[in-house]
Write an enzyme that holds these catalytic residues in place. Structure first.
Site, PDB file in Angstrom:
ATOM      1  N   MET A  12       0.911  -1.492  -0.347  1.00  0.00           N
ATOM      2  CA  MET A  12      -0.079   0.115   0.165  1.00  0.00           C
ATOM      3  C   MET A  12       1.017   1.722  -0.120  1.00  0.00           C
ATOM      4  O   MET A  12       1.169   1.631   0.847  1.00  0.00           O
ATOM      5  CB  MET A  12      -1.034   0.313   1.163  1.00  0.00           C
ATOM      6  CG  MET A  12      -1.775  -0.962   1.090  1.00  0.00           C
ATOM      7  SD  MET A  12      -3.424  -0.896   2.180  1.00  0.00           S
ATOM      8  CE  MET A  12      -3.982   0.142   2.130  1.00  0.00           C
ATOM      9  N   CYS A  15      13.495   0.361  -7.667  1.00  0.00           N
ATOM     10  CA  CYS A  15      12.845  -0.167  -6.719  1.00  0.00           C
ATOM     11  C   CYS A  15      11.929  -1.329  -5.962  1.00  0.00           C
ATOM     12  O   CYS A  15      11.749  -2.603  -5.111  1.00  0.00           O
ATOM     13  CB  CYS A  15      11.566   0.921  -6.061  1.00  0.00           C
ATOM     14  SG  CYS A  15      10.553   0.826  -4.654  1.00  0.00           S
ATOM     15  N   CYS A  72       9.466   9.967  -6.509  1.00  0.00           N
ATOM     16  CA  CYS A  72       9.321   9.820  -5.075  1.00  0.00           C
ATOM     17  C   CYS A  72      10.151  10.154  -4.450  1.00  0.00           C
ATOM     18  O   CYS A  72       9.390  11.424  -3.418  1.00  0.00           O
ATOM     19  CB  CYS A  72       8.757   8.650  -4.453  1.00  0.00           C
ATOM     20  SG  CYS A  72       9.883   6.485  -3.847  1.00  0.00           S
TER      21      CYS A  72
END
Length: 373
Positions: free
Chosen positions: A21, A114, A210
């Site tokens: 999440m 990632c 991010c």
């Protein structure tokens, strides 16, 4: 509500699903779909860098606000939510690599690194430690059972397809993964979120990497590697100096803007970056045409490729590019027609129709006129 990709062999109420999440609408809907199956559902969020730096950074997948949003969704669904600190691993495997690749004159793809590290290695270990039978994510790709087991296919919505970023997925990982959104358009996902009453239903999609605020890649690299801001020369393909640049980190192959060179008969583009000489090599658009690329770390996913049964092979060399006809010979991808804007550091992802065959990292390119037909 549809149960998406959750087709488990045993009764669902005896199963456990871990959902990765991010705090966005996609992973939140995945958590809701998982909970609807009757399985015990656990939401897991990885804290990948310092909260203090992240607070207030809208659109960043790991920001403090996003962790709070993920927790609020889990509270709404009545499922557990855990946050794990993996900042050290993320710094080493993603952020430092990002800076070093730019320093070496390559154009990195941190989202793939990632997935290879924190998401599809660290999260896998966490999910298994929690006794989960699968790990579900909000990626827009499809997992299809083929002749030799699970296969990775492109998302049904071409505008949302994320298969390019998952080429390094292993067969073992694919066996454990589930992608409930792969067959849906984004509009339907938002509709589901609204129907369920999730507060993130209208939350904007993340557009940036991010850990890079305001898309200032050069600023981050300079902070991590001060030597990256070293000035150098802009030269043509014969080595003739045409100007000066303020650091290789400001350029990538195929770039035209920012060169600030006038008086040339035709527009100039970045053809390659020579990190050893600190040179930006420029040329006309025709100089960008390549017929082959050498790749490292080639990963074949699934049963491999059989031209007789799978049909023609195609390759994508940028996330937003369309797949083009190509073939593999050893560690080289050979394009059927000259391809433009092929940048070292990016990935060459191989497809057979909708299926992802695998891919590798582009390390160098070969000019079109140097390749025999």
């Amino acid at each position: 509500m549809p149960s998406g990709d959750f087709q488990l062999a045993e009764p669902l109420n005896a199963r456990r699903i871990v959902v990765a999440m991010s705090g966005g609408v996609d992973s939140s809907v995945v958590a809701a779909l998982a909970a609807q199956t009757g399985a015990e559902t656990i939401g897991v969020t990885l804290q990948l860098y310092d909260h203090g730096e992240a607070v207030g950074r809208a659109g960043s997948c790991c920001a403090g606000r996003d962790i709070r949003d993920a927790r609020a969704v889990c509270d709404k669904l009545g499922i557990a939510h855990y946050v794990f600190d993996h900042a050290s691993s993320f710094r080493e495997t993603v952020i430092d690599d990002f800076a070093d690749e730019y320093l070496a004159g390559r154009t990195p793809i941190p989202c793939v690194k990632c997935n290879m590290g924190p998401k599809f290695t660290d999260l896998f270990a966490l999910a298994r430690d929690l006794g989960a039978d699968c790990l579900a994510t909000g990626h827009y790709v499809q997992r299809v059972i083929g002749r030799a087991g699970p296969e990775l296919h492109r998302g049904a919505d071409p505008a949302r397809d994320q298969s390019y970023f998952l080429f390094a997925t292993t067969a073992a990982q694919l066996d454990y993964l589930r992608f409930p959104l792969g067959g849906m358009p984004k509009a339907r996902v938002r509709e589901l979120a609204a129907e369920i009453g999730l507060g993130v239903a209208a939350k904007p999609d993340s557009q940036d990497i991010c850990f890079v605020p305001d898309r200032d890649y050069a600023g981050l690299v300079k902070k991590l590697r001060p030597e990256a801001d070293t000035r150098g020369d802009i030269v043509d393909e014969t080595g003739r100096k045409l100007g000066e640049h303020r650091g290789l980190i400001h350029f990538t192959v195929g770039q035209r803007r920012g060169l600030e060179i006038g008086g040339t008969p035709e527009p100039l583009y970045v053809v390659r970056l020579d990190a050893a000489r600190r040179e930006v090599v420029v040329g006309p658009k025709s100089a960008l045409a390549v017929r082959a690329a050498r790749i490292d770390g080639l990963n074949w996913l699934g049963a491999g490729y059989d031209a007789a049964s799978d049909g023609p092979m195609s390759v994508k060399v940028r996330s937003l590019a369309k797949p083009v006809p190509a073939r593999i010979e050893g560690d080289r991808v050979l394009f059927e027609m000259p391809e433009y804007g092929v940048a070292p550091g990016q990935a060459a992802v191989l497809y057979s129709g909708e299926r992802v065959l695998g891919g590798g990292w582009i390390r160098e390119t070969e000019r079109a006129e140097l390749i025999a037909n």
